[in-house]
Design an enzyme around this catalytic site. Sequence first.
Site, PDB file in Angstrom:
ATOM      1  N   ARG A  16       0.836  -1.208   0.000  1.00 29.03           N
ATOM      2  CA  ARG A  16       0.000   0.000   0.000  1.00 29.03           C
ATOM      3  C   ARG A  16       0.871   1.257   0.000  1.00 29.03           C
ATOM      4  NH1 ARG A  16      -3.189  -3.690   3.046  1.00 29.03           N
ATOM      5  NH2 ARG A  16      -1.536  -3.599   4.578  1.00 29.03           N
ATOM      6  N   MET A  17       1.871   1.306   0.889  1.00 29.50           N
ATOM      7  CA  MET A  17       2.745   2.482   0.937  1.00 29.50           C
ATOM      8  C   MET A  17       3.663   2.532  -0.279  1.00 29.50           C
ATOM      9  SD  MET A  17       2.311   4.650   3.319  1.00 29.50           S
ATOM     10  CE  MET A  17       3.866   5.502   3.260  1.00 29.50           C
ATOM     11  N   GLY A  81      10.449   2.972   7.145  1.00 30.41           N
ATOM     12  CA  GLY A  81       9.131   3.132   7.774  1.00 30.41           C
ATOM     13  C   GLY A  81       8.524   1.869   8.306  1.00 30.41           C
ATOM     14  N   HIS A 138      -6.706   1.699  12.902  1.00 29.23           N
ATOM     15  CA  HIS A 138      -6.149   1.490  11.557  1.00 29.23           C
ATOM     16  C   HIS A 138      -7.037   0.542  10.765  1.00 29.23           C
ATOM     17  CE1 HIS A 138      -2.364   3.235  13.048  1.00 29.23           C
ATOM     18  NE2 HIS A 138      -2.129   3.497  11.776  1.00 29.23           N
ATOM     19  N   LYS A 142      -3.931  -4.100   8.573  1.00 31.64           N
ATOM     20  CA  LYS A 142      -2.688  -3.867   9.321  1.00 31.64           C
ATOM     21  C   LYS A 142      -2.322  -5.106  10.132  1.00 31.64           C
ATOM     22  CE  LYS A 142      -0.313  -0.531  12.262  1.00 31.64           C
ATOM     23  NZ  LYS A 142       0.918  -0.594  11.470  1.00 31.64           N
TER      24      LYS A 142
HETATM   25  P1  NAD Z   1       1.687  -3.874   2.790  1.00 33.80           P
HETATM   26  O1  NAD Z   1       1.484  -5.225   3.398  1.00 33.80           O
HETATM   27  O2  NAD Z   1       0.620  -3.317   1.905  1.00 33.80           O
HETATM   28  O3  NAD Z   1       3.040  -3.866   1.940  1.00 33.80           O
HETATM   29  C1  NAD Z   1       4.216  -4.537   2.300  1.00 33.80           C
HETATM   30  C2  NAD Z   1       4.918  -4.954   1.006  1.00 33.80           C
HETATM   31  O4  NAD Z   1       6.194  -5.505   1.352  1.00 33.80           O
HETATM   32  C3  NAD Z   1       4.150  -6.047   0.223  1.00 33.80           C
HETATM   33  O5  NAD Z   1       4.057  -5.700  -1.145  1.00 33.80           O
HETATM   34  C4  NAD Z   1       5.019  -7.289   0.422  1.00 33.80           C
HETATM   35  O6  NAD Z   1       4.956  -8.200  -0.671  1.00 33.80           O
HETATM   36  C5  NAD Z   1       6.401  -6.637   0.529  1.00 33.80           C
HETATM   37  N1  NAD Z   1       7.403  -7.520   1.104  1.00 33.80           N
HETATM   38  C6  NAD Z   1       7.256  -8.517   2.006  1.00 33.80           C
HETATM   39  N2  NAD Z   1       8.431  -9.117   2.242  1.00 33.80           N
HETATM   40  C7  NAD Z   1       9.340  -8.498   1.454  1.00 33.80           C
HETATM   41  C8  NAD Z   1      10.726  -8.668   1.243  1.00 33.80           C
HETATM   42  N3  NAD Z   1      11.421  -9.609   1.892  1.00 33.80           N
HETATM   43  N4  NAD Z   1      11.356  -7.843   0.372  1.00 33.80           N
HETATM   44  C9  NAD Z   1      10.673  -6.862  -0.271  1.00 33.80           C
HETATM   45  N5  NAD Z   1       9.331  -6.674  -0.133  1.00 33.80           N
HETATM   46  C10 NAD Z   1       8.694  -7.473   0.730  1.00 33.80           C
HETATM   47  O7  NAD Z   1       1.987  -2.911   4.004  1.00 33.80           O
HETATM   48  P2  NAD Z   1       1.983  -1.290   4.051  1.00 33.80           P
HETATM   49  O8  NAD Z   1       0.676  -0.827   4.588  1.00 33.80           O
HETATM   50  O9  NAD Z   1       2.490  -0.735   2.768  1.00 33.80           O
HETATM   51  O10 NAD Z   1       3.027  -1.041   5.227  1.00 33.80           O
HETATM   52  C11 NAD Z   1       4.359  -1.547   5.144  1.00 33.80           C
HETATM   53  C12 NAD Z   1       5.052  -1.295   6.468  1.00 33.80           C
HETATM   54  O11 NAD Z   1       5.138   0.127   6.689  1.00 33.80           O
HETATM   55  C13 NAD Z   1       4.333  -1.855   7.691  1.00 33.80           C
HETATM   56  O12 NAD Z   1       5.290  -2.257   8.641  1.00 33.80           O
HETATM   57  C14 NAD Z   1       3.522  -0.664   8.198  1.00 33.80           C
HETATM   58  O13 NAD Z   1       3.201  -0.764   9.571  1.00 33.80           O
HETATM   59  C15 NAD Z   1       4.504   0.450   7.924  1.00 33.80           C
HETATM   60  N6  NAD Z   1       3.908   1.778   7.791  1.00 33.80           N
HETATM   61  C16 NAD Z   1       4.596   2.815   8.326  1.00 33.80           C
HETATM   62  C17 NAD Z   1       4.133   4.117   8.179  1.00 33.80           C
HETATM   63  C18 NAD Z   1       4.962   5.249   8.731  1.00 33.80           C
HETATM   64  O14 NAD Z   1       4.621   6.424   8.529  1.00 33.80           O
HETATM   65  N7  NAD Z   1       6.094   4.934   9.401  1.00 33.80           N
HETATM   66  C19 NAD Z   1       2.932   4.365   7.460  1.00 33.80           C
HETATM   67  C20 NAD Z   1       2.264   3.274   6.908  1.00 33.80           C
HETATM   68  C21 NAD Z   1       2.762   1.992   7.065  1.00 33.80           C
END
Ligand code: NAD
Length: 251
Positions: A16-17, A81, A138, A142
């Site tokens: 998503r991010m 992140g 959230h 999540k």
């Molecule tokens: P998401 O599940 O939609 O995306 C995660 C992506 O990482 C997926 O496409 C998955 O296939 C990929 N992935 C998994 N293992 C991997 C690997 N070994 N190598 C490369 N890619 C891999 O999650 P999201 O909502 O995009 O969030 C991702 C992370 O960021 C989570 O930990 C979330 O809590 C965090 N987050 C942080 C903030 C912030 O502002 N700090 C905001 C939103 C989300």
Amino acid sequence: MAEQRLRLAVIGANGRMGQRIRALASDAEDLAIAAAIDRDGPPLDELSPDAVDGAIDFSTPSQTPATCAWCAEHRVPLVFGTTGLGAAKREALDRAAAAAPVVAAANFSVGMNVLFALAREVTELAGEGWDAEIVEAHHRHKVDAPSGTARRLAAIVAEARGQEPEEVVRCGREGATGPRPDEEIGVSVLRGGDVAGEHTLWQLGRGEQLFVGHRATDRDVFAQGVLRALRWACRTERGPGRYDMADVLRG
Ligand code: NAD
């Protein structure tokens, strides 16, 4: 002559991010996507560091050691992140920060970072006799709880009171809990729907209550903050080290 575009490697590129970061970076005149890395594609260590100016990781904690090792080895600035890290993975982040600038933040939105500052101020001004509670909500997808942002908010309240977060932060309550200890900082979690992210700090006094909070209605506020952090990390003259969004916002 126009400045060269900063070339990014996005790790977790299909998430998503990751998708929003790539979309906004593609629209930006000063940025270019050099690599979009996800679970099923070629791994990061097959990527030539010569093609990359900075890396962004929004993936999963199991990827953290590989991301940090690659950035440390090639001295590539990192914006990080991913949440839900254990102590060993936080140490991996420190090793990357010994070699290059690393901006790690529980939350990359400008508004949430303003709330972090307000939480400290509210806690210090309110003083003793107030019970601190944090509620976060959230979306239903999540995978970790409480959010990294809620944990950071709780840690800020603890620090403002001169407490150690691990001694006073209590995540969730159930059953015969007994009366609430004065020093406790409670964290409660809601999950559902498509909530982009909501955090409220409650300070509960005797005869009055304070609430300060933040609601994200568009995930792009995080992605915009991430790209701002990346530009900062690639251009800062402060050198290797651990930084957060407060450093980025102060410029
Ligand atoms: P998401 O599940 O939609 O995306 C995660 C992506 O990482 C997926 O496409 C998955 O296939 C990929 N992935 C998994 N293992 C991997 C690997 N070994 N190598 C490369 N890619 C891999 O999650 P999201 O909502 O995009 O969030 C991702 C992370 O960021 C989570 O930990 C979330 O809590 C965090 N987050 C942080 C903030 C912030 O502002 N700090 C905001 C939103 C989300």
